[in-house]
Motif scaffolding. Structure first.
Motif: not given
Length: 304
Positions: A284-288, A161-166, A240-245, A225-231
């Protein structure tokens, strides 16, 4: 027709058997750095897809170059809170004005406009003259207004999944499952986020997980798994299942590009003045937990 979204929009994308899928962190006008990452990844625009966690504009030097990506058939962003600013400002300053629900509770147009300008919106000033918004800015807004809040990509174990924040429930703060996310499609934003409406939408603004310390809720068992940004964070991490990019490209940090199916991450240091790569692209390798234990135990550190 108003630009500011009044309902949550979810977009679905099937698997990509012909090519690869990538997800990039907050661009914030750093188009040149993105080009360096895509070149290093041997990105094929005829077969591959690039998903974006949003915030195409502000802070970096090439907001309009990033907005031009909206014309590319291989580029699939979600709406970021910075992408929201021009939509709200154009709506509220129109003749006759359209006042997005929640704007009054958020303080009105003037504080929102100041917040935008104080956070990198100066690129839009040439488009906001005495004669009103330029045709180019209106065209950018028209395209941004069609961008969904969430994208669901692929099927089975490789779904993400892709979302901006959470992806959180606005009432409980719990991470949303796939089924709960699907049910959001078409939901009224004002009804879900009273009284501030779109200015309180967790999909655009939440930092509860990103800044939640160690006591975090568990990822839902049936949530991809959810890819997100914002912070901005110093390194890509999973919470919590969110990968901060968002690794702070526009602040002189790094721009990060994930390839979920391969469990890989590319990153490059960015010159904030030029929005361009300031060094070699590193891998690198993705942490998840989705990936083997020898990968998930170690976060990818773009500053290494």
């Amino acid at each position: 027709m108003p630009y500011t979204p009044e309902r949550i929009r979810i977009a679905h994308h099937g698997p990509n058997p012909a090519g690869r899928d990538f997800v990039v962190g907050d661009l914030h006008g750093c188009r040149a750095a993105l080009e360096a990452l895509l070149e290093r990844a041997a990105f094929d625009p005829g077969r591959d897809r690039l998903f974006s966690v949003g915030d195409l504009v502000d802070r970096g030097p090439d907001s309009e170059g990033c907005l031009a990506l909206l014309e590319e058939p291989w580029f699939f962003p979600v709406l970021g809170n910075h992408d929201l600013f021009p939509l709200v400002v154009l709506d509220a300053s129109a003749e006759p004005p359209h006042w997005p629900e929640g704007l009054e509770a958020a303080g009105g147009l003037e504080p929102i406009y100041r917040l935008w300008m104080d956070n990198g919106g100066e690129w839009a000033l040439p488009h906001l003259g005495a004669d009103g918004p330029s045709p180019a800015l209106r065209d950018y807004a028209r395209r941004l207004a069609q961008v969904p809040h969430v994208r669901l990509v692929g099927t089975g174990a490789e779904r993400f999944r892709v979302v901006h924040a959470e992806l959180l429930d606005v009432h409980t703060g719990a991470p949303l499952s796939d089924a709960e996310t699907e049910r959001l499609d078409g939901a009224s934003i004002p009804a879900w986020c009273e009284p501030r409406g779109v200015f309180a939408l967790p999909l655009l603004w939440s930092r509860a997980l990103a800044r939640g310390g160690e006591a975090l809720p568990a990822a839902p068992a049936d949530g991809a798994v959810t890819f997100c940004g914002h912070t901005p964070t110093e390194r890509v991490r999973c919470r919590a299942g969110h990968v901060d990019l968002d690794t702070g490209a526009c602040f002189g940090g790094h721009l990060s590009l994930a390839e979920p199916a391969a469990g890989r991450l590319l990153s490059v240091a960015v010159s904030p003045e030029r929005g361009a790569a300031a060094g070699a692209v590193t891998r690198h390798e993705l942490p998840h937990p989705l990936y083997p234990p020898d990968r998930s135990d170690h976060g990818a550190n773009p500053r290494a």
